[in-house]
Write an enzyme that holds these catalytic residues in place. Structure first.
Site, mmCIF file in Angstrom:
data_model
loop_
_atom_site.group_PDB
_atom_site.id
_atom_site.type_symbol
_atom_site.label_atom_id
_atom_site.label_comp_id
_atom_site.label_asym_id
_atom_site.label_seq_id
_atom_site.Cartn_x
_atom_site.Cartn_y
_atom_site.Cartn_z
ATOM 1 C CB CYS A 61 -0.907 -0.014 1.229
ATOM 2 S SG CYS A 61 -2.022 1.398 1.287
ATOM 3 C CB CYS A 65 -1.454 3.690 8.176
ATOM 4 S SG CYS A 65 -2.475 4.419 6.865
ATOM 5 C CB CYS A 68 -0.989 -0.452 8.227
ATOM 6 S SG CYS A 68 -1.888 -1.590 7.170
ATOM 7 C CB CYS A 105 -16.010 -6.648 6.052
ATOM 8 S SG CYS A 105 -17.372 -6.449 7.190
ATOM 9 C CB CYS A 136 -18.899 -4.133 4.984
ATOM 10 S SG CYS A 136 -17.870 -2.797 5.637
ATOM 11 C CB CYS A 196 -18.388 0.621 8.889
ATOM 12 S SG CYS A 196 -17.352 -0.276 10.059
ATOM 13 N NE ARG A 268 -17.638 -4.090 12.832
ATOM 14 C CZ ARG A 268 -18.421 -4.985 12.272
ATOM 15 N NH1 ARG A 268 -18.217 -6.265 12.481
ATOM 16 N NH2 ARG A 268 -19.425 -4.613 11.512
HETATM 17 N N1 SAM Z 1 -6.645 0.670 2.977
HETATM 18 C C1 SAM Z 1 -7.921 1.011 3.426
HETATM 19 C C2 SAM Z 1 -7.909 2.167 4.385
HETATM 20 O O1 SAM Z 1 -7.007 2.275 5.195
HETATM 21 O O2 SAM Z 1 -8.824 2.975 4.324
HETATM 22 C C3 SAM Z 1 -8.687 -0.144 4.035
HETATM 23 C C4 SAM Z 1 -8.008 -1.184 4.882
HETATM 24 S S1 SAM Z 1 -7.373 -0.682 6.453
HETATM 25 C C5 SAM Z 1 -6.487 -2.106 6.908
HETATM 26 C C6 SAM Z 1 -8.778 -0.576 7.517
HETATM 27 C C7 SAM Z 1 -8.573 -0.154 8.947
HETATM 28 O O3 SAM Z 1 -8.030 -1.226 9.697
HETATM 29 C C8 SAM Z 1 -7.638 0.997 9.235
HETATM 30 O O4 SAM Z 1 -8.224 2.242 9.030
HETATM 31 C C9 SAM Z 1 -7.321 0.798 10.701
HETATM 32 O O5 SAM Z 1 -8.227 1.513 11.504
HETATM 33 C C10 SAM Z 1 -7.486 -0.711 10.891
HETATM 34 N N2 SAM Z 1 -6.172 -1.349 11.138
HETATM 35 C C11 SAM Z 1 -5.212 -1.554 10.236
HETATM 36 N N3 SAM Z 1 -4.132 -2.127 10.795
HETATM 37 C C12 SAM Z 1 -4.409 -2.288 12.102
HETATM 38 C C13 SAM Z 1 -3.685 -2.810 13.213
HETATM 39 N N4 SAM Z 1 -2.450 -3.248 13.088
HETATM 40 N N5 SAM Z 1 -4.290 -2.831 14.409
HETATM 41 C C14 SAM Z 1 -5.559 -2.366 14.547
HETATM 42 N N6 SAM Z 1 -6.282 -1.853 13.540
HETATM 43 C C15 SAM Z 1 -5.728 -1.809 12.328
HETATM 44 FE FE1 SF4 Z 2 -2.831 1.209 3.394
HETATM 45 FE FE2 SF4 Z 2 -2.866 -0.001 5.734
HETATM 46 FE FE3 SF4 Z 2 -3.120 2.631 5.633
HETATM 47 FE FE4 SF4 Z 2 -5.122 1.045 4.731
HETATM 48 S S1 SF4 Z 2 -4.387 1.210 6.826
HETATM 49 S S2 SF4 Z 2 -4.273 2.860 3.752
HETATM 50 S S3 SF4 Z 2 -3.936 -0.666 3.927
HETATM 51 S S4 SF4 Z 2 -1.322 1.451 5.004
#
Ligand code: SAM
Ligand code: SF4
Ligand code: DTB
Length: 379
Positions: A61, A65, A68, A105, A136, A196, A268
């Protein structure tokens, strides 16, 4: 004097930070009592909605973040995968349905979907819906045209989290702004889909940031129908791999305050359940959580075994919420009956709380007032 929540909770969008912080500052038992009281006005306390997640496009990606596993900016050892074929998605959705999930989802590690991806995700929505499941998706940012295409395909919910408070946000993500997220949420609403939207706790944020996140969610023009509260799953290789653990009681408190601020939403209990014991999860349900991810995988990390979740539900007398019995009808009827009953007996509560008040009706006293220890539940 202890908190006596005895008024019908009203849905508000004008919370102040001070009010939200005052809820967090309540004695734990008072906060949980208040949250459970609000919960019962809108929801069946013994039903939990279950959704199953599938990563339809994994890793690489472009966003950064810091929590992630899928960000291309960190070396987390995750194996990348291209967009999954529709047939493969359907196989997983059928399995999830057979295991009892009512919502499927689908998540993609994208900043936003490319135009050439749209026909595939649209097809996924249509076909999963045809199985009789709620759908979702979480695909990153959407412009209004993309949101409309998904809505037209029948997508029920779009997941797009604010993640944390506006103040803490820049410490976590630099490649997209808070406003970008709010814009996507507005596009999703405009297209007529359910939202959501929640966040993650344990990102090294302060107590004020947790209040700030909930304040943002609760003051959206319309509350999200679903509010995921994730506990950070620490991923080796990410900048947050070694962050200090959040006190579990602060997690439970956040669930309780979310329940009070957004009474109609499904709250949730999301990522992080692998690290929570049964007692902690039971406290989260008592605090008003009424939705979970079910299935042994979240997107890239593990979730509890389905057999342990079934056991936990059995121990707690919780049943999965079936499609069509959503909070709406049953619980609003229950809430109405409860409100009517309450009106009949409200004077007894007021008399009990104020020894100087004799047997007059509460209305003659100038109406039902929230208790002074119970931050405003009514306008
Ligand atoms: N890439 C898209 C986005 O970020 O909008 C969708 C997938 S992203 C993995 C969805 C959500 O999962 C993130 O916004 C975050 O809140 C949650 N998330 C991701 N990694 C996580 C982690 N290691 N622990 C807890 N929540 C996590
Ligand atoms: Fe990409 Fe992870 Fe951020 Fe979603 S949460 S935008 S998958 S880096
Ligand atoms: C949400 O708020 N939590 C889910 C869902 N929305 C997409 C994702 C949790 C991801 C946990 C880390 C992982 O498995 O990669």
């Amino acid at each position: 004097m202890t908190a006596q929540p005895h008024t019908q909770a009203a849905t508000r969008h004008d919370w102040t930070l001070e009010e939200v912080q005052a809820l967090f500052a309540l004695p734990f038992n008072d906060l949980l009592f208040q949250a459970q009281t609000v919960h019962r006005q809108f929801h069946d306390p013994n039903r939990v909605q279950i959704s199953t997640l599938l990563s339809i496009k994994t890793g690489a990606c472009p966003e950064d973040c810091k929590y992630c596993s899928q960000s291309g900016h960190y070396n987390t050892g995750l194996e990348k995968e291209k967009l999954m074929a529709v047939e493969q998605v359907l196989t997983q959705a059928r399995e999830a349905k057979a295991a009892g999930a009512s919502r499927f989802c689908m998540g993609a590690a994208w900043r936003s979907p490319r135009e050439k991806d749209m026909p595939y995700v649209v097809d996924m929505v249509k076909q999963v819906k045809a199985l009789g499941m709620e759908t979702c998706m979480t695909l990153g940012m959407l412009d209004s045209g993309q949101a409309q295409q998904l809505a037209d395909a029948g997508l029920d919910y779009y997941n797009h989290n604010l993640d944390t408070s506006p103040e803490h946000y820049n410490a976590i993500i630099s490649t997209r702004s808070y406003q970008d997220r709010l814009d996507t949420l507005a596009n999703v609403r405009e297209a007529g889909m359910k939202i959501c939207c929640g966040g993650i706790l344990g990102l090294g944020e302060s107590a004020r940031d947790r209040a700030g996140l909930l304040l943002q969610l609760a003051n959206l023009p319309q509350h999200p129908e679903s509010v995921p509260i994730n506990m950070l799953v620490k991923i080796e290789g990410t900048p947050l791999a070694e962050v200090e653990d959040l006190d579990p009681f602060d997690f439970v408190r956040t669930i309780a305050v979310a329940r009070i601020l957004m009474p109609e939403a499904a709250v949730r209990l999301s990522a992080g359940r692998e690290e929570m014991n049964e007692q902690m999860q039971a406290l989260c349900f008592l605090a008003g959580a009424n939705s979970i991810f079910y299935g042994e995988r979240l997107l890239t990390t593990n979730n509890p075994e389905t057999s342990s979740d079934r056991q936990l539900f059995a121990k707690l007398g919780i049943e999965p919420l079936e499609l069509g019995t959503a909070a709406s009808d049953e619980a609003s009827e229950a809430a109405l009956l409860q409100a009517v009953e309450h009106e009949k007996t409200a004077h007894l509560f007021v008399d009990a709380a104020r020894s100087s008040v004799r047997h007059g009706s509460a209305r003659e006293e100038g109406g039902l007032q929230p208790h002074k220890d119970c931050p405003k539940l009514t306008h």
